[in-house]
Write a protein that holds these residues in place. Structure first.
Motif, PDB file in Angstrom:
ATOM      1  N   UNK A   1       9.295   3.945 -18.064  1.00 52.81           N
ATOM      2  CA  UNK A   1       9.290   4.135 -16.470  1.00 52.81           C
ATOM      3  C   UNK A   1       8.061   3.350 -15.874  1.00 52.81           C
ATOM      4  N   UNK A   2       7.268   2.652 -16.629  1.00 54.04           N
ATOM      5  CA  UNK A   2       5.986   2.157 -16.107  1.00 54.04           C
ATOM      6  C   UNK A   2       6.263   1.053 -15.001  1.00 54.04           C
ATOM      7  N   UNK A   3       7.548   0.676 -14.967  1.00 51.49           N
ATOM      8  CA  UNK A   3       7.751  -0.418 -13.964  1.00 51.49           C
ATOM      9  C   UNK A   3       8.229   0.396 -12.582  1.00 51.49           C
ATOM     10  N   UNK A   4       8.306   1.514 -12.717  1.00 48.75           N
ATOM     11  CA  UNK A   4       8.840   2.527 -11.408  1.00 48.75           C
ATOM     12  C   UNK A   4       7.811   2.963 -10.762  1.00 48.75           C
ATOM     13  N   UNK A   5       7.596   3.087  -9.771  1.00 50.18           N
ATOM     14  CA  UNK A   5       6.732   4.115  -9.025  1.00 50.18           C
ATOM     15  C   UNK A   5       7.313   5.335  -8.580  1.00 50.18           C
ATOM     16  N   UNK A   6       6.893   6.296  -8.933  1.00 48.14           N
ATOM     17  CA  UNK A   6       7.690   7.552  -8.476  1.00 48.14           C
ATOM     18  C   UNK A   6       6.759   8.320  -7.278  1.00 48.14           C
ATOM     19  N   UNK A   7       7.669   8.695  -6.530  1.00 47.94           N
ATOM     20  CA  UNK A   7       6.987   9.358  -5.225  1.00 47.94           C
ATOM     21  C   UNK A   7       6.437  10.821  -5.552  1.00 47.94           C
ATOM     22  N   UNK A   8       7.047  11.433  -6.646  1.00 45.00           N
ATOM     23  CA  UNK A   8       6.438  12.897  -6.790  1.00 45.00           C
ATOM     24  C   UNK A   8       6.425  12.875  -8.442  1.00 45.00           C
ATOM     25  N   UNK A 158      12.239   6.324 -29.778  1.00 44.77           N
ATOM     26  CA  UNK A 158      13.067   5.137 -30.208  1.00 44.77           C
ATOM     27  C   UNK A 158      12.121   3.904 -30.194  1.00 44.77           C
ATOM     28  N   UNK A 159      12.744   2.889 -31.193  1.00 44.46           N
ATOM     29  CA  UNK A 159      11.901   1.726 -31.193  1.00 44.46           C
ATOM     30  C   UNK A 159      11.914   0.739 -29.963  1.00 44.46           C
ATOM     31  N   UNK A 161      10.777   1.242 -27.170  1.00 45.05           N
ATOM     32  CA  UNK A 161      10.873   2.254 -25.661  1.00 45.05           C
ATOM     33  C   UNK A 161      12.190   1.875 -25.152  1.00 45.05           C
ATOM     34  N   UNK A 162      13.167   1.691 -26.054  1.00 43.27           N
ATOM     35  CA  UNK A 162      14.503   1.439 -25.284  1.00 43.27           C
ATOM     36  C   UNK A 162      15.028   2.863 -25.071  1.00 43.27           C
ATOM     37  N   UNK A 163      15.991   2.864 -24.100  1.00 44.00           N
ATOM     38  CA  UNK A 163      16.692   4.004 -23.668  1.00 44.00           C
ATOM     39  C   UNK A 163      17.864   4.333 -24.494  1.00 44.00           C
ATOM     40  N   UNK A 164      18.213   5.581 -24.929  1.00 46.72           N
ATOM     41  CA  UNK A 164      19.082   5.758 -25.853  1.00 46.72           C
ATOM     42  C   UNK A 164      20.472   6.699 -24.978  1.00 46.72           C
ATOM     43  N   UNK A 165      21.434   6.209 -25.608  1.00 44.85           N
ATOM     44  CA  UNK A 165      22.832   6.671 -25.309  1.00 44.85           C
ATOM     45  C   UNK A 165      23.674   6.958 -26.561  1.00 44.85           C
ATOM     46  N   UNK A 230      16.011   9.012 -21.294  1.00 46.79           N
ATOM     47  CA  UNK A 230      15.008   7.681 -20.993  1.00 46.79           C
ATOM     48  C   UNK A 230      14.115   7.308 -22.399  1.00 46.79           C
ATOM     49  N   UNK A 231      13.545   6.249 -22.372  1.00 46.32           N
ATOM     50  CA  UNK A 231      12.464   6.072 -23.155  1.00 46.32           C
ATOM     51  C   UNK A 231      11.530   6.862 -23.182  1.00 46.32           C
ATOM     52  N   UNK A 232      10.526   7.042 -24.174  1.00 43.58           N
ATOM     53  CA  UNK A 232       9.185   7.935 -24.455  1.00 43.58           C
ATOM     54  C   UNK A 232       9.546   9.595 -24.675  1.00 43.58           C
TER      55      UNK A 232
END
Length: 299
Positions: A1-8, A158-159, A161-165, A230-232
């Protein structure tokens, strides 16, 4: 999620369970779960899959019983594992994970998992400009067979930092999750920071005292349901009945920066020049795909 700026701040501390949702729109999925970095179980996302109701232990034994997997130094055939799953010996755990790469072992089955579940953005794993070297032999589509007493051998992230489904094709599975902010309690291994040293089913609190502060979130994913996280997120699984699931790794805008950085970190000691080249390529490719997605598939 480092590419996303969160508002809260992400509301990890308030999370005591994983939501189970149906009829979730793409916008709702993105805004309520993907952007905040929260797991969710979708009860109907795989409802149209022809695999549901069809993929049983007996089917895999009949069609793919010859396939093999080494687990803890011992090689098992699919047929042997299915027999163990169906007739477990009390006190003897079922060999796990018995997992196989769908794209290699039975690529013809991929047609049974459509329409694919979309995590809100196009899946970049399949992007034609993504170098296969950047996936580092990661299995994108993987089928797992397990039975009563099975559990994944370690707590991990997960390897790459991939998302998992993960979708339950047959039977149910318990997922035990720990949010990313609990990493200080996880005691990551020195040689692999994505794997915890702690046996969460029998923790040694004298050796790992901070793990007492870790707060798990447990959810049972039933047959036909899909869990997305999500990743992490640290996670492991526990199984109480015959079980078949398919896992899919997922790459999009929200984990791209972590994916690219991890590629660099994993190579920088042995192949520094290659690591730098792939870091530059990954950043440039990410910018290109961001623009491409904005033009062709705006959210």
């Amino acid at each position: 999620m480092s590419a996303q700026v969160l508002s809260k701040p992400i509301p990890y501390a308030a999370l005591t369970t994983v939501d189970k949702r149906s009829n979730l729109s793409r916008k709702e999925l993105i805004e309520e779960y993907i952007k905040p970095g929260l797991p969710v179980v979708l009860t109907d996302a795989a409802a149209k899959w022809s695999a549901l109701g069809k993929f049983t232990p007996e089917l895999f034994k009949e069609k793919y019983g010859h396939l093999t997997k080494e687990i803890k130094g011992q090689t098992y055939t699919m047929a042997e594992v299915v027999d163990i799953i169906r007739n477990p010996t009390p006190g003897v755990p079922v060999p796990y994970p018995f997992c196989l790469n769908v794209d290699q072992a039975f690529p013809e089955l991929m047609a049974e998992f459509k329409p694919q579940i979309n995590l809100g953005k196009p899946d970049r794993v399949q992007h034609p400009l993504l170098s296969k070297m950047m996936l580092l032999n990661t299995v994108v589509n993987e089928i797992f067979l397990g039975g009563a007493g099975s559990c994944f051998p370690y707590l991990h992230v997960d390897a790459l930092f991939l998302h998992t489904q993960i979708t339950q094709l047959y039977g149910s599975k318990d997922f035990i999750l720990y949010s990313p902010d609990q990493t200080p309690y996880m005691y990551p291994k020195q040689d692999n920071a994505k794997v915890s040293e702690v046996d969460i089913f029998n923790p040694d609190y004298e050796k790992y005292p901070l793990f007492r502060h870790a707060k798990p979130v447990r959810v049972t994913v039933e047959e036909g349901e899909s869990i997305l996280f999500p990743t992490k997120w640290w996670h492991t699984t526990q199984i109480h009945e015959p079980c078949i699931s398919i896992a899919r790794s997922y790459l999009n805008e929200w984990n791209w920066a972590d994916f690219v950085q991890d590629n660099f970190e994993l190579r920088k000691k042995r192949y520094p020049a290659l690591a730098l080249a792939m870091l530059a390529y990954g950043k440039a490719l990410g910018s290109f795909i961001n623009l491409q997605e904005k033009i062709t598939a705006p959210v």
